[in-house]
Design an enzyme around this catalytic site. Structure first.
Site, PDB file in Angstrom:
ATOM      1  N   TRP A  32       0.834   2.203  -8.887  1.00  0.00           N
ATOM      2  CA  TRP A  32       1.201   3.441  -9.594  1.00  0.00           C
ATOM      3  C   TRP A  32       2.613   3.325 -10.155  1.00  0.00           C
ATOM      4  O   TRP A  32       2.848   3.558 -11.352  1.00  0.00           O
ATOM      5  CB  TRP A  32       1.101   4.603  -8.606  1.00  0.00           C
ATOM      6  CG  TRP A  32       1.309   5.975  -9.164  1.00  0.00           C
ATOM      7  CD1 TRP A  32       1.226   6.349 -10.469  1.00  0.00           C
ATOM      8  CD2 TRP A  32       1.618   7.152  -8.417  1.00  0.00           C
ATOM      9  NE1 TRP A  32       1.464   7.704 -10.578  1.00  0.00           N
ATOM     10  CE2 TRP A  32       1.699   8.216  -9.332  1.00  0.00           C
ATOM     11  CE3 TRP A  32       1.817   7.426  -7.051  1.00  0.00           C
ATOM     12  CZ2 TRP A  32       1.987   9.524  -8.933  1.00  0.00           C
ATOM     13  CZ3 TRP A  32       2.096   8.725  -6.655  1.00  0.00           C
ATOM     14  CH2 TRP A  32       2.183   9.755  -7.587  1.00  0.00           C
ATOM     15  N   TYR A  63       6.446   8.222  -2.175  1.00  0.00           N
ATOM     16  CA  TYR A  63       5.143   8.468  -2.813  1.00  0.00           C
ATOM     17  C   TYR A  63       4.845   9.971  -2.803  1.00  0.00           C
ATOM     18  O   TYR A  63       4.442  10.554  -3.814  1.00  0.00           O
ATOM     19  CB  TYR A  63       4.088   7.702  -2.004  1.00  0.00           C
ATOM     20  CG  TYR A  63       2.658   7.813  -2.461  1.00  0.00           C
ATOM     21  CD1 TYR A  63       2.103   6.836  -3.292  1.00  0.00           C
ATOM     22  CD2 TYR A  63       1.835   8.847  -2.028  1.00  0.00           C
ATOM     23  CE1 TYR A  63       0.771   6.912  -3.686  1.00  0.00           C
ATOM     24  CE2 TYR A  63       0.506   8.923  -2.420  1.00  0.00           C
ATOM     25  CZ  TYR A  63      -0.021   7.956  -3.246  1.00  0.00           C
ATOM     26  OH  TYR A  63      -1.339   8.033  -3.634  1.00  0.00           O
ATOM     27  N   LYS A 104       0.799  -1.231   0.000  1.00  0.00           N
ATOM     28  CA  LYS A 104       0.000   0.000   0.000  1.00  0.00           C
ATOM     29  C   LYS A 104       0.829   1.277   0.000  1.00  0.00           C
ATOM     30  O   LYS A 104       0.411   2.312   0.536  1.00  0.00           O
ATOM     31  CB  LYS A 104      -1.005   0.020   1.174  1.00  0.00           C
ATOM     32  CG  LYS A 104      -1.818  -1.222   1.363  1.00  0.00           C
ATOM     33  CD  LYS A 104      -2.255  -1.883   0.088  1.00  0.00           C
ATOM     34  CE  LYS A 104      -3.350  -1.174  -0.657  1.00  0.00           C
ATOM     35  NZ  LYS A 104      -3.630  -1.875  -1.938  1.00  0.00           N
ATOM     36  N   SER A 105       2.006   1.190  -0.610  1.00  0.00           N
ATOM     37  CA  SER A 105       2.867   2.381  -0.713  1.00  0.00           C
ATOM     38  C   SER A 105       2.799   3.022  -2.088  1.00  0.00           C
ATOM     39  O   SER A 105       3.551   3.946  -2.378  1.00  0.00           O
ATOM     40  CB  SER A 105       4.317   1.993  -0.404  1.00  0.00           C
ATOM     41  OG  SER A 105       4.423   1.534   0.912  1.00  0.00           O
ATOM     42  N   GLY A 106       1.941   2.496  -2.968  1.00  0.00           N
ATOM     43  CA  GLY A 106       1.852   3.054  -4.314  1.00  0.00           C
ATOM     44  C   GLY A 106       2.452   2.124  -5.372  1.00  0.00           C
ATOM     45  O   GLY A 106       2.849   2.566  -6.460  1.00  0.00           O
ATOM     46  N   THR A 107       2.469   0.828  -5.077  1.00  0.00           N
ATOM     47  CA  THR A 107       3.046  -0.170  -5.986  1.00  0.00           C
ATOM     48  C   THR A 107       2.390  -0.133  -7.364  1.00  0.00           C
ATOM     49  O   THR A 107       3.077  -0.132  -8.396  1.00  0.00           O
ATOM     50  CB  THR A 107       2.849  -1.589  -5.388  1.00  0.00           C
ATOM     51  OG1 THR A 107       2.997  -1.525  -3.980  1.00  0.00           O
ATOM     52  CG2 THR A 107       3.804  -2.585  -5.991  1.00  0.00           C
ATOM     53  N   HIS A 134       7.517  -7.506  -2.371  1.00  0.00           N
ATOM     54  CA  HIS A 134       7.398  -6.828  -1.074  1.00  0.00           C
ATOM     55  C   HIS A 134       8.473  -7.364  -0.116  1.00  0.00           C
ATOM     56  O   HIS A 134       8.471  -7.016   1.054  1.00  0.00           O
ATOM     57  CB  HIS A 134       6.031  -7.113  -0.437  1.00  0.00           C
ATOM     58  CG  HIS A 134       4.869  -6.446  -1.101  1.00  0.00           C
ATOM     59  ND1 HIS A 134       4.877  -5.124  -1.500  1.00  0.00           N
ATOM     60  CD2 HIS A 134       3.619  -6.917  -1.403  1.00  0.00           C
ATOM     61  CE1 HIS A 134       3.690  -4.820  -2.023  1.00  0.00           C
ATOM     62  NE2 HIS A 134       2.923  -5.884  -1.986  1.00  0.00           N
ATOM     63  N   ARG A 153      -8.105   3.696  -4.440  1.00  0.00           N
ATOM     64  CA  ARG A 153      -9.079   4.157  -3.438  1.00  0.00           C
ATOM     65  C   ARG A 153      -9.199   5.676  -3.550  1.00  0.00           C
ATOM     66  O   ARG A 153     -10.068   6.195  -4.205  1.00  0.00           O
ATOM     67  CB  ARG A 153      -8.658   3.691  -2.039  1.00  0.00           C
ATOM     68  CG  ARG A 153      -9.736   3.846  -0.973  1.00  0.00           C
ATOM     69  CD  ARG A 153      -9.247   3.355   0.365  1.00  0.00           C
ATOM     70  NE  ARG A 153      -8.121   4.125   0.844  1.00  0.00           N
ATOM     71  CZ  ARG A 153      -8.203   5.196   1.634  1.00  0.00           C
ATOM     72  NH1 ARG A 153      -9.371   5.593   2.066  1.00  0.00           N
ATOM     73  NH2 ARG A 153      -7.117   5.858   2.010  1.00  0.00           N
ATOM     74  N   GLY A 186      -5.904   7.785  -3.437  1.00  0.00           N
ATOM     75  CA  GLY A 186      -4.655   8.253  -4.030  1.00  0.00           C
ATOM     76  C   GLY A 186      -4.259   9.639  -3.551  1.00  0.00           C
ATOM     77  O   GLY A 186      -3.745  10.440  -4.331  1.00  0.00           O
TER      78      GLY A 186
HETATM   79  P1  A3P Z   1      -5.049   4.934  -0.828  1.00  0.00           P
HETATM   80  O1  A3P Z   1      -5.638   3.711  -0.220  1.00  0.00           O
HETATM   81  O2  A3P Z   1      -4.460   5.853   0.209  1.00  0.00           O
HETATM   82  O3  A3P Z   1      -5.968   5.651  -1.738  1.00  0.00           O
HETATM   83  P2  A3P Z   1      -0.475  -0.264  -3.651  1.00  0.00           P
HETATM   84  O4  A3P Z   1      -0.526  -0.051  -5.118  1.00  0.00           O
HETATM   85  O5  A3P Z   1       0.917  -0.397  -3.103  1.00  0.00           O
HETATM   86  O6  A3P Z   1      -1.388  -1.351  -3.238  1.00  0.00           O
HETATM   87  O7  A3P Z   1      -0.999   1.085  -2.989  1.00  0.00           O
HETATM   88  C1  A3P Z   1      -2.331   1.479  -3.140  1.00  0.00           C
HETATM   89  C2  A3P Z   1      -2.428   2.956  -2.827  1.00  0.00           C
HETATM   90  O8  A3P Z   1      -1.921   3.708  -3.947  1.00  0.00           O
HETATM   91  C3  A3P Z   1      -3.870   3.389  -2.617  1.00  0.00           C
HETATM   92  O9  A3P Z   1      -3.805   4.479  -1.710  1.00  0.00           O
HETATM   93  C4  A3P Z   1      -4.243   3.827  -4.028  1.00  0.00           C
HETATM   94  O10 A3P Z   1      -5.366   4.659  -4.097  1.00  0.00           O
HETATM   95  C5  A3P Z   1      -2.978   4.545  -4.444  1.00  0.00           C
HETATM   96  N1  A3P Z   1      -2.838   4.664  -5.915  1.00  0.00           N
HETATM   97  C6  A3P Z   1      -3.157   3.752  -6.853  1.00  0.00           C
HETATM   98  N2  A3P Z   1      -2.906   4.224  -8.070  1.00  0.00           N
HETATM   99  C7  A3P Z   1      -2.429   5.468  -7.916  1.00  0.00           C
HETATM  100  C8  A3P Z   1      -2.008   6.496  -8.835  1.00  0.00           C
HETATM  101  N3  A3P Z   1      -2.041   6.304 -10.142  1.00  0.00           N
HETATM  102  N4  A3P Z   1      -1.572   7.664  -8.315  1.00  0.00           N
HETATM  103  C9  A3P Z   1      -1.540   7.869  -6.984  1.00  0.00           C
HETATM  104  N5  A3P Z   1      -1.923   6.949  -6.072  1.00  0.00           N
HETATM  105  C10 A3P Z   1      -2.373   5.760  -6.520  1.00  0.00           C
END
Ligand code: A3P
Length: 336
Positions: free
Chosen positions: A84, A232, A79-82, A144, A299, A301
């Protein structure tokens, strides 16, 4: 009189726990265990916490994955922006093969988890290509796994590691929402208080969170050509600068011509939350490996959503943990 009985719905693959080998079950019984965030239990293996469904894949990739010098591996705490960064990396590294202006660019029809696989998630698949021999070079993977648990060949080769870190407050909130969404099959969610307590005690998937971050942070200082560490929040604040730095680290810098033609801007637009989350594949698709719905990876972002959830006590407690754990490291997490 015959009674009509409806059998319970089959759980999605990410909740199925009965496909572990006897050998693996025996091994798990020797490890410390704790309540899991999604399924039943997670286990402490090599100092980090991992769900029982994943551990077979972790061991398999540690034993069998053969890195190439040209491989690129994206590493994150969950959940660190993987999702993306997988998209950004794919678009960046493959921009000669797939012009970012292409109508049928792979990122428009596939979720980035299908383009950049997790090394340790192979357990779900039909492992016919464990060496990923069909992949074109440079191969892109993600994991991870903590630094010390990476397959040995990753450390022995010139493989590049890209580490994406996120403010632990937002990572925690994102993880809590995500895992509860996956648990909905059970119609049973975990309270924020209970999971916050586990997180602060280091018991999160692949955690302790801080050990994970600190190991890669130290490696990035010692070996800046091997490990690129960024945040992020930094990509959110200065997307163009961060993407250009990433391209330089990966030795595929943007040419002046590309910059003038808008390639950098178009990669950022293509990979923006707004664009990706509105694609058909990400609205209605799901992973064939885990059966997780792709929409759950998008979710909000946003930076700072933790403020909508933390009480004053939670905030003070995590501040204290962050201060203790990151003291002297030079790493700072903004309090905004
Ligand atoms: P939130 O739950 O805070 O919205 P991962 O990809 O590591 O599972 O992390 C998911 C998090 O990255 C979620 O955060 C998600 O909304 C956010 N995310 C996904 N795609 C993104 C994007 N294109 N730009 C920015 N944040 C993004």
């Amino acid at each position: 009189m015959a009674t009509s009985q409806t059998s319970p719905p089959i759980p999605p693959k990410y909740l199925q726990e009965d496909d572990l080998s006897e050998e693996c079950k025996k091994f798990l019984s020797t490890l410390p265990k704790e309540k899991a965030w999604i399924g039943s239990y997670m286990y402490n293996y090599q100092g980090f916490w991992v769900a029982d469904r994943i551990i077979q894949g972790v061991i398999a990739c540690q034993q069998q994955f053969q890195a190439h010098d040209s491989d690129i591996i994206l590493v994150t705490n969950p959940k660190s922006g993987t999702t993306w960064l997988k998209s950004l990396l794919f678009a960046l590294v493959n921009r000669k093969k797939h012009s970012i202006f292409e109508q049928n660019h792979p990122l428009l029809v596939k979720n980035s988890h299908d383009l950049v696989p997790f090394l340790e998630h192979r357990i779900y698949g039909d492992d016919h290509d464990r060496n990923y021999s069909s992949f074109t070079l440079p191969r892109l993977f993600s994991t991870h796994l903590p630094f010390t648990s990476l397959p040995k060949s990753v450390q022995d080769t010139s493989t590049k590691i890209v580490y994406l870190c996120r403010n632990p407050r937002d990572s925690f909130i994102s993880l809590w929402h995500f895992t509860n969404s996956l648990r909905l099959h059970y119609k049973d969610t975990n309270s924020i208080e209970e999971m916050f307590d586990l997180f602060c005690r280091g018991m999160s998937p692949y955690g302790p969170f801080w050990n994970h971050v600190l190991d890669y942070w130290k490696q990035s200082i010692e070996k800046p050509n091997k490990v690129h560490f960024f945040m992020y929040e930094e990509i959110k604040a200065q997307p163009k600068l961060q993407l250009k730095r990433l391209a330089e680290f990966l030795e595929c810098p943007f040419s002046l011509e590309e910059e003038n033609c808008g390639v950098v801007d178009e990669i950022l637009r293509m990979c923006s939350f707004e664009n990706l989350s509105n694609l058909e594949v990400n609205k209605n698709g799901k992973s064939s490996l885990s059966e997780a719905e792709y929409k759950l990876f998008f979710r909000k972002g946003k930076v700072g959503d933790w403020k909508n959830h933390f009480t004053k006590e939670m905030s003070e407690k995590l501040n204290h943990v962050i201060e203790q754990q990151f003291q002297g490291s030079g790493l700072r997490f903004s309090y905004i």
